[in-house]
Structure formats: C-alpha cells, structure tokens
Design an enzyme around this catalytic site. Structure first.
Site, mmCIF file in Angstrom:
data_model
loop_
_atom_site.group_PDB
_atom_site.id
_atom_site.type_symbol
_atom_site.label_atom_id
_atom_site.label_comp_id
_atom_site.label_asym_id
_atom_site.label_seq_id
_atom_site.Cartn_x
_atom_site.Cartn_y
_atom_site.Cartn_z
ATOM 1 C CB SER A 1 -8.399 0.205 5.136
ATOM 2 O OG SER A 1 -8.999 1.472 5.233
ATOM 3 C CB SER B 1 -8.131 3.705 2.776
ATOM 4 O OG SER B 1 -7.261 2.772 4.228
ATOM 5 C CE LYS C 1 -3.778 1.441 2.609
ATOM 6 N NZ LYS C 1 -4.610 1.725 4.304
HETATM 7 N N1 GLN Z 1 -13.413 4.079 6.868
HETATM 8 C C1 GLN Z 1 -12.591 4.385 7.568
HETATM 9 C C2 GLN Z 1 -12.456 5.588 7.660
HETATM 10 O O1 GLN Z 1 -12.114 6.450 6.770
HETATM 11 C C3 GLN Z 1 -11.073 3.272 7.824
HETATM 12 C C4 GLN Z 1 -10.256 3.977 7.167
HETATM 13 C C5 GLN Z 1 -9.258 2.540 7.637
HETATM 14 O O2 GLN Z 1 -9.301 2.250 8.067
HETATM 15 N N2 GLN Z 1 -7.846 3.574 7.141
HETATM 16 O O3 GLN Z 1 -11.741 6.015 8.356
#
Ligand code: GLN
Length: 485
Positions: free
Chosen positions: A175, A151, A76
């Site tokens: 994410s 994400s 990532k």
């Molecule tokens: N969807 C969650 C957020 O927007 C989690 C994102 C993540 O786990 N990085 O914060």
C-alpha cells in the site's frame, strides 16, 4: 514553491526566502482549489496547520535547524492524531477523534512538521485502489478516470499533485509502493519493526509497516530519519541501530549486484511496463551495477498465503469495533447482541466484511490447520527464497505492479482481479523486508514504478540506489499536467 524538494524547502525556510506560514498557506490554497477533483484528503486542518506553522516560524527565528522544521506534510488517515479525526476511511471511525498521537505523528510533530490534514485510503487499508473509502474514491492526478492505487492512494495523489511535499503511508501488502508506482512518486516500505506501529490503526499486525511517500528518495530519507527507531511502547519495533539514511545517498553503484527474479518478468507483466523497467535497469547498469538472473520459486504462492494471513489477523484486530467502546454505534439497539451485530453491519463496508468472513473461517477450529497453519509454513518458505537470493545479490529489482493505473470501477466487482494487482508486492511483507517504488518513466502517459527490495534493515542501500537513479534521470520530476501549473 510547490515544486521544490523537501531539502530545498528546508533551505529556503532557514534562509528566510519565505516563512513556514507562507508555505503552509500556499499548500492549503492548492488543496482548496485542486483537491475537489482528486479527493485525496479526508480532513484538512487549516487552523491546526497555521498554528503549527507559526510555531515552526518561531523556532526558525530562534535559530533552530531541524531538517523538517516548518515542512508541511499529510498523514494517511490511519495514524492517530490528537484532536483530529482518524477515520481509517471507514464509517466505523467517522466520529473517532483520538485522545493521543501515534508515535509517528508525535515524532513528526516534535520535528516541527506542519500537519495539513489526513489523506484518503481504502477502508481499514484493505484494497489496491482507494475505492473502498467511506469518503469516496480518490482519483489519479495523471488521469482522473483512473485509480491512484491503494490503500495509501490519498497520500500518493496528494504528493503527485504537488498539494504537499511529503506524506506518510502504510504498507501491509504493497500500500505504499503500489500507489507510489501508479502516481509517479517515490515510496519506501521499511523493514518490519523499523517504524513504530503504535497508534497506527491495526489491519494485519505481523505485516503492517508505516513509511515515507515523497517525490524523491532523498525526501523519503529525510522523513525516515525522523520516524525510524525503537519504540518502547511497541513490542514489535526493533532495537536494530538506526542510521542516518541520507549519509549513503551519494555512494557510487560500482560493483552493486542487482538480482532480477525471473518470476517478476514473466507472463502477466504488461509489455510497455516491462520496457520501462528494463530502461531503468540499463541506467543502473551504466552506473556500474551488474544484473544477475535469480529465482524466487515460491512467488506464485504469495497471493493465496497473504490473503489467508492478512484477513485472519484483520478478523481479530477488527473485533474491537463492537459499538460499545468507540466508533460507530447503531441507533436504538434492542439488546446487546443487536448492538454488536447492527453496529458492525452498518459500520463496515463490503470489502472489510469479506476479509472478516475469510479470516474468521481460516482461524476456525476445523480449518485452522488446513489454512492458517499452512499459510504460516508457506510464509517461511517465501522468506527463505529471499534470504537465499541475498546470499548472491545486494538488492532485488523488478516492476512494482503488473501494469499502470487501471480505470475507476474496473476491478471493484471482482475481488480476485483486484488481489492479483498485488502479485509483486505481497511477498516483501510476508518476509518483513524493506522495499521501494521509484518512478521509471511512463507507459502510454501513465507512470511506471521500479521496485527495489533489500535485505532486512538495508533501507540505506535502497535509498542510495534510488537516489543514484534519480541523479541520472528526471522521471521523478515529471508531474501530471494540472499539478505543475
Ligand atoms: N492490497 C492489499 C490488501 O488489500 C494490501 C493493502 C495494504 O498494503 N494495506 O490487503
């Protein structure tokens, strides 16, 4: 080649069926020809990958045996990689070439993995759809009109499309698990502190955790083996002993008690998704597990609690991007104040700005007690719910998401609708627990993910349950049509 598991690839490399260089060329070729329709990569490092593959081939020729030696993977684009841009999906870091490796990157480099490139993601890991990236949305390989989740959507899409056998992701509120569910792959969010955060661009420091994304539990275990452990350079990493996460994979499930939280099966869960989850649970039952109804009474508070704490931490973490030290700097600043404000105004996207505003507000002198302190108190209650539940069950199971992958653009104009997608994943991060998403078949042609949640540091148990499910089903082998060609 691209359909083989990591364990199979490692075996083929050791027995000289093909070389790491041949395997790497094959993956790079697939990325070149297939990725334009998915946009799962932000950067592809052909030269670096081929050099790493040549090095791995030399080590293999010298008789070295490492389980990941010569295996291609993708990170990532949140993990720092020496000499290779680390953008975090943001214009702010579009020009950032780190002078050092994240601990995760370094450990995997030392293990002889071959880094193909860096995967697309929501800007600064804020999102549930991979649509807020400065580099454009990633598309779901099962249906390119839909999101891959976020994400870590680029990593999930790349693994699902068989562009790469293994990838890293990070999980602050879901994410790793949510994109794994949407793309039909296996993802593991380790216990908070199990994997070093050094060199992982910070979003919400008390929640962020890196982990493996792959096609099977066994492949996730192989990756976790290489990255888990205490890092003296990360004071929040844990000294809890590391296990061999492949050792327990084959344990029978007889006597396993699986808790089903009633809050995870109520209103809001798509019917077809719920049916898939029940089918997966029935399979675990056939293998000797018992299903136990439980309650996690503070579940409904996890969205408001998370969406105070995560933005609060983000607002302080992101104060480092000021146009001075590194990252984006605006053109011709008039003075220092103009440099700060315009660099941030031009460098950050809308969702990141929204989080900074919410977080700054929640931490401001007049509101700290009402929002931030209150959220921390509720966080403790949410954690206690899980500890109480684990007094009676070994693991907890439910859906990873309320429904399958939604359409591109379907939720971008309504942040609250987007945040609701995280309803089953956020509490795990607030409690610091390990959790997985495992493929559980399809609803209307789209993958569904079964979520497994374990007690702190019980990754081995989760991997065991997931592996046994994957021995009894072929859901994790199902591939999107174009990817299998
Ligand atoms: N969807 C969650 C957020 O927007 C989690 C994102 C993540 O786990 N990085 O914060």
């Amino acid at each position: 080649m691209h359909d083989l598991s990591v364990a199979e690839l490692a075996h083929a490399l050791r027995s000289r069926e093909f070389s790491s260089t041949e395997l790497t060329r094959h993956c790079l070729q697939r990325i070149r020809s297939l990725d334009p329709q998915y946009n799962s990569f932000i950067s592809v490092d052909d030269a670096g990958a081929l050099a790493a593959a040549a090095n791995a081939d030399a080590r293999l020729a010298a008789g070295e045996q490492g389980p990941l030696l010569g295996i291609p993977l993708a990170h990532k684009d949140i993990f720092c990689t020496t000499g290779l841009r680390t953008s975090c999906g943001s214009k702010m870091l579009d020009n950032f070439v780190p002078p050092y490796d994240a601990t995760v990157t370094r450990l995997l480099r030392d293990a002889g993995t071959v880094l193909l490139g860096k995967t697309n993601m929501d800007e600064f890991a804020m999102g549930s759809s991979s649509e807020t990236s400065f580099y454009g949305s990633t598309r779901n390989p099962w249906d390119t009109t839909r999101v891959p989740g976020g994400s870590s959507g680029g990593s999930a899409a790349a693994v699902a499309a068989r562009l790469v056998p293994l990838a890293t992701g990070t999980d602050t509120g879901g994410s790793i698990r949510q994109p794994a569910a949407f793309c039909g792959i296996t993802g593991l969010k380790p216990t908070y502190g199990r994997v070093s955060r050094l060199g992982m661009v910070a979003y919400a420091s008390s929640l962020d955790q890196g982990g493996p994304m792959a096609r099977s539990a066994e492949d996730c275990a192989l990756l976790l083996n290489a990255i888990a452990g205490l890092d003296p350079l990360d004071s929040t990493s844990s000294a809890h002993p590391v296990e061999d996460y492949t050792a327990q994979l084959r344990q029978p499930l007889t006597g396993l008690r699986i808790g089903l939280p009633r809050e995870y099966f109520g209103e809001g869960l798509d019917t077809a998704t719920g049916d898939r989850i029940h089918a997966a649970l029935a399979l675990l039952e056939q293998q000797g597990a018992t299903l136990v109804d439980i309650t996690l009474p503070h579940t409904e508070l996890s969205i408001p609690t998370y969406y105070i704490i995560a933005p609060a931490e983000a607002s302080t973490n992101l104060s480092r991007y000021d146009g001075v030290r590194y990252g984006y700097r605006c053109e011709a600043p008039r003075d220092l104040h103009d440099l700060y404000t315009r660099s941030r105004q031009e460098g950050f996207g809308d969702e990141v700005k929204r989080r900074i505003l919410v977080g700054t507000f929640a931490l401001s002198a007049g509101y700290y007690d009402a929002y931030y302190r209150k959220a921390q108190q509720v966080r403790r209650l949410i954690r206690q719910d899980f500890l109480d539940a684990f007094a009676n069950v070994d693991i907890i199971a439910g859906p990873t998401t309320p429904g399958p992958a939604f359409g591109l653009g379907a939720k971008t104009s309504d942040p609250l609708a987007m945040y609701l997608e995280d309803v089953y994943t956020l509490a795990v991060n607030l409690a610091g627990l390990p959790a997985m998403s495992v493929p559980a078949g399809q609803a209307a042609g789209l993958p569904v993910g079964l979520q497994l949640i374990g007690p702190h540091f019980d990754e081995a148990r989760l991997l065991n349950v997931a592996h046994q499910l994957q021995q009894a089903s072929d859901w994790h082998r199902q591939a999107p049509v174009e990817a299998s060609s």
